[in-house]
Structures are given as structure tokens and as C-alpha cells.
Design an enzyme around this catalytic site. Sequence first.
Site, PDB file in Angstrom:
ATOM      1  N   CYS A 167      -7.032  -0.889   1.647  1.00  0.00           N
ATOM      2  CA  CYS A 167      -6.076  -1.435   2.604  1.00  0.00           C
ATOM      3  C   CYS A 167      -6.743  -1.542   3.977  1.00  0.00           C
ATOM      4  O   CYS A 167      -7.372  -0.590   4.445  1.00  0.00           O
ATOM      5  CB  CYS A 167      -4.855  -0.509   2.663  1.00  0.00           C
ATOM      6  N   CYS A 219      -4.972   1.177   6.621  1.00  0.00           N
ATOM      7  CA  CYS A 219      -5.092   2.642   6.562  1.00  0.00           C
ATOM      8  C   CYS A 219      -6.300   3.111   5.744  1.00  0.00           C
ATOM      9  O   CYS A 219      -6.501   4.306   5.584  1.00  0.00           O
ATOM     10  CB  CYS A 219      -3.819   3.247   5.978  1.00  0.00           C
ATOM     11  N   CYS A 244       0.848  -1.185   0.000  1.00  0.00           N
ATOM     12  CA  CYS A 244       0.000   0.000   0.000  1.00  0.00           C
ATOM     13  C   CYS A 244       0.890   1.244   0.000  1.00  0.00           C
ATOM     14  O   CYS A 244       1.814   1.351   0.808  1.00  0.00           O
ATOM     15  CB  CYS A 244      -0.897  -0.016   1.236  1.00  0.00           C
ATOM     16  N   CYS A 273      -8.498  -5.566  -9.595  1.00  0.00           N
ATOM     17  CA  CYS A 273      -8.052  -4.569 -10.570  1.00  0.00           C
ATOM     18  C   CYS A 273      -7.590  -3.340  -9.780  1.00  0.00           C
ATOM     19  O   CYS A 273      -8.405  -2.569  -9.283  1.00  0.00           O
ATOM     20  CB  CYS A 273      -9.216  -4.256 -11.509  1.00  0.00           C
ATOM     21  N   CYS A 279       0.656   3.176   3.610  1.00  0.00           N
ATOM     22  CA  CYS A 279       1.178   2.671   4.886  1.00  0.00           C
ATOM     23  C   CYS A 279       2.237   1.586   4.747  1.00  0.00           C
ATOM     24  O   CYS A 279       2.819   1.170   5.747  1.00  0.00           O
ATOM     25  CB  CYS A 279       0.038   2.179   5.764  1.00  0.00           C
TER      26      CYS A 279
END
Length: 134
Positions: free
Chosen positions: A96, A99, A47, A119, A50
Amino acid sequence: MEKIVKTEAEWRAQLDDNQYKVARGHGTEQAGSGKYAYNKDPGTYTCICCGQPVFNSEAKFESGTGWPSFFEPINPEAIETTTDRSFFMTRVEVHCSRCDGHLGHVFEDGPHPTGLRYCMNSASLDMTSEEVVE
């Protein structure tokens, strides 16, 4: 796992304009424009907000959509989903779990073994050459 919470000003200071628009503003990058759309290097996708590992390159496949696509997350607990009813359609948004950064959408037209196509937006991802196994 403890959630990461930051102010909008903190996110804006950490991310570039496009990353912020996509990851925090639930945007979508133009098909074929992202740096990971056609990437075939081995590694772990994390991510952008984070650093949490979210996808392994072993689960990446060429979907023909112009976005990086994966058939499964690195760990089911690394992501969460919500219903997205924007643009006069209903889709499943992927974000995510640590976060709440917007990663992309998941569709039920992917390959075996899951039949899913995660996707994702390159702007929401970073990549390390290390393979993370969870």
C-alpha cells in the site's frame, strides 16, 4: 498523500495475529485459505491497515492460484512495488502506498488488458460493497 506511520505496538493492537503477520511482517497466507480467494461479490478492496482503496472487484479474475488476483490496481498511485528476494527467488512485492502494508506480489502472467496478475493476500485486504472509481 501523507504516509501513515504507526509503531509496531499500534499495528499489533489494530490487526489480528494473521493480519499482522501478513500485512506488517510480509507474510503469505496459505493458498485457498483467504476469505476473498473465491469471492465474486461486487465492491472495492481496501488495505486492511489504513483503508485505502487498492483494487476494484471489476479487475478481479480467477487465476487458479488460490489467492485473490487482479489485473490492475484501482489507481496506479494506490500501490508501490519493491524487489523481494526472499525464499531464494526474485519477485515484485506490492504494498500500500499510504501505509506500506504488504499486500502480495505482482507477476507478468495475467490476462488482458494488462498482462499482470496482482496476487494478493486476503489477510491484507478488507472489502466494501461500494464501488470506488478513481
